[in-house]
Scaffold this motif. Structure first.
Motif, mmCIF file in Angstrom:
data_model
loop_
_atom_site.group_PDB
_atom_site.id
_atom_site.type_symbol
_atom_site.label_atom_id
_atom_site.label_comp_id
_atom_site.label_asym_id
_atom_site.label_seq_id
_atom_site.Cartn_x
_atom_site.Cartn_y
_atom_site.Cartn_z
ATOM 1 N N THR A 16 0.916 -1.304 0.132
ATOM 2 C CA THR A 16 -0.074 0.035 0.177
ATOM 3 C C THR A 16 0.735 1.326 -0.078
ATOM 4 O O THR A 16 0.456 2.289 -0.574
ATOM 5 C CB THR A 16 -1.046 0.003 1.256
ATOM 6 N N LYS A 17 1.881 1.168 0.809
ATOM 7 C CA LYS A 17 2.980 2.445 0.713
ATOM 8 C C LYS A 17 3.411 2.510 -0.598
ATOM 9 O O LYS A 17 3.506 3.685 -1.048
ATOM 10 C CB LYS A 17 3.934 2.135 1.672
ATOM 11 N N ILE A 42 0.034 3.888 7.306
ATOM 12 C CA ILE A 42 -0.428 2.851 6.739
ATOM 13 C C ILE A 42 -0.036 1.560 7.817
ATOM 14 O O ILE A 42 0.973 1.399 7.958
ATOM 15 C CB ILE A 42 0.203 2.691 5.496
ATOM 16 N N GLY A 43 -1.294 1.073 8.176
ATOM 17 C CA GLY A 43 -1.212 -0.053 9.316
ATOM 18 C C GLY A 43 -2.405 -0.025 10.218
ATOM 19 O O GLY A 43 -3.425 -0.166 9.689
ATOM 20 N N GLY A 44 -2.095 0.057 11.411
ATOM 21 C CA GLY A 44 -3.076 0.129 12.552
ATOM 22 C C GLY A 44 -3.086 1.465 13.295
ATOM 23 O O GLY A 44 -2.055 2.068 13.150
ATOM 24 N N ILE A 67 -4.342 5.048 6.985
ATOM 25 C CA ILE A 67 -4.897 4.056 6.179
ATOM 26 C C ILE A 67 -4.826 2.744 6.657
ATOM 27 O O ILE A 67 -3.552 2.383 7.080
ATOM 28 C CB ILE A 67 -4.100 4.316 4.711
ATOM 29 N N HIS A 68 -5.807 2.193 7.411
ATOM 30 C CA HIS A 68 -5.816 0.644 7.954
ATOM 31 C C HIS A 68 -5.847 -0.273 6.931
ATOM 32 O O HIS A 68 -6.562 -0.574 5.915
ATOM 33 C CB HIS A 68 -7.096 0.681 8.817
ATOM 34 N N THR A 69 -4.746 -1.196 7.316
ATOM 35 C CA THR A 69 -4.604 -2.498 6.293
ATOM 36 C C THR A 69 -4.866 -3.694 7.220
ATOM 37 O O THR A 69 -4.350 -4.585 6.750
ATOM 38 C CB THR A 69 -2.917 -2.176 5.967
ATOM 39 N N GLY A 70 -5.702 -3.496 8.152
ATOM 40 C CA GLY A 70 -6.092 -4.569 8.746
ATOM 41 C C GLY A 70 -7.720 -4.293 9.509
ATOM 42 O O GLY A 70 -8.289 -4.184 8.801
ATOM 43 N N TRP A 78 -9.230 5.686 6.044
ATOM 44 C CA TRP A 78 -9.216 5.223 4.803
ATOM 45 C C TRP A 78 -8.728 3.735 4.626
ATOM 46 O O TRP A 78 -8.063 3.191 5.474
ATOM 47 C CB TRP A 78 -8.349 6.161 3.981
ATOM 48 N N LYS A 79 -9.415 3.209 3.459
ATOM 49 C CA LYS A 79 -8.760 1.734 3.282
ATOM 50 C C LYS A 79 -7.891 1.684 1.907
ATOM 51 O O LYS A 79 -7.959 2.740 1.232
ATOM 52 C CB LYS A 79 -10.270 1.040 3.077
ATOM 53 N N PRO A 80 -7.100 0.776 1.564
ATOM 54 C CA PRO A 80 -6.237 0.872 0.711
ATOM 55 C C PRO A 80 -6.842 0.988 -0.603
ATOM 56 O O PRO A 80 -6.195 1.704 -1.482
ATOM 57 C CB PRO A 80 -5.742 -0.698 0.678
#
Length: 268
Positions: A16-17, A42-44, A67-70, A78-80
């Protein structure tokens, strides 16, 4: 606009990054790790805590966006799959000041008798005994309040009230309230040690001093950081004069976050 990215380091966050940098470059955004206008996490929530502490000395000049990736986090809007929309906002909303919300944070002064260090917390700080229960006197606005004995003490911000504080049966506070909450961990109550047994909320301009019993080894946590203190004299906690800014390109009400995190869909 200048930005920097802090990511969790797992495969999804790294991917995502990389995609974010690619889209940002195509939109004319500039990477600047030293002087960003916006820091993208980007993560949690743990990633946002890390980003906050990286830039804690520049809060008056920086805003954060997550931006959450979990799982859904309280600090991530935001989402990816929404990267294009987010970057479009970042690239086109440059003629006016960045739209933000400001949340209160905690200022903590740690004293060992000779020196005092000042830290900031976005979520909470905690004190626990390393080799047994924590014994400490609490003073509020320099007046003795209680003698505590138990597993520990948690001091949280309004946004942090949804974390460790909530597991201690503390109240959830809306982040528009400039306050700190103090919650007890498994306090003992007998003829010698008497404590309130419930969390208390202090407004801005109030402070709480915690004086651990001399000679105790203390495990002190500050958000995601932890350290052992062997010569701790006192800790003072209060609402900080500074606040943290989060970018809000679209509304995401706090109580919606709480409902999604802890309740889910309402079945009638």
């Amino acid at each position: 606009m200048k930005y920097n990215v802090v990511n969790r380091g797992d495969e999804t966050s790294v991917r995502t990054k990389d995609r974010f940098h690619e889209l940002a470059a195509a939109s004319g955004l500039t990477v600047d790790a030293e002087h960003p206008d916006v820091v993208v996490s980007i993560g949690g929530d743990g990633t946002m805590l890390h980003a906050f502490h990286l830039y804690a000395d520049r809060l008056d000049r920086i805003s954060f966006v997550g931006i959450h990736t979990g799982h859904l986090g309280f600090y991530a809007d935001w989402k990816p799959m929404e990267l294009e929309t987010l970057i479009r906002h970042m690239a086109t909303d440059t003629s006016e000041p960045i739209r933000t919300v400001k949340y209160p944070i905690i200022e903590i002064e740690i004293s060992n008798g000779n020196t005092t260090e000042t830290h900031l917390a976005l979520n909470e700080c905690t004190l626990k005994g390393v080799e047994g229960t924590l014994v400490a006197e609490l003073r509020i606005n320099d007046e003795r309040f209680e003698m505590f004995r138990g597993d520990g003490i948690c001091i949280s911000t309004p946004t942090g009230s949804t974390g460790y504080n909530r597991s201690l049966n503390g109240a959830i506070l809306h982040p528009s309230l400039e306050a700190v909450q103090i919650a007890e961990m498994a306090s003992l109550n007998n003829r010698v040690y008497r404590s309130l047994g419930s969390s208390i909320v202090l407004p801005k301009h109030h402070h709480c001093d915690i004086y651990p019993k001399k000679g105790q080894k203390i495990l002190f946590t500050l958000d995601h950081l932890n350290m052992q203190l062997t010569d701790l004299t006192s800790i003072r906690c209060m609402v900080a004069d500074r606040k943290v800014s989060f970018v809000r390109y679209r509304p995401f009400p706090f109580w919606n976050r709480v409902r999604e995190a802890f309740i889910g869909d309402i079945v009638e």
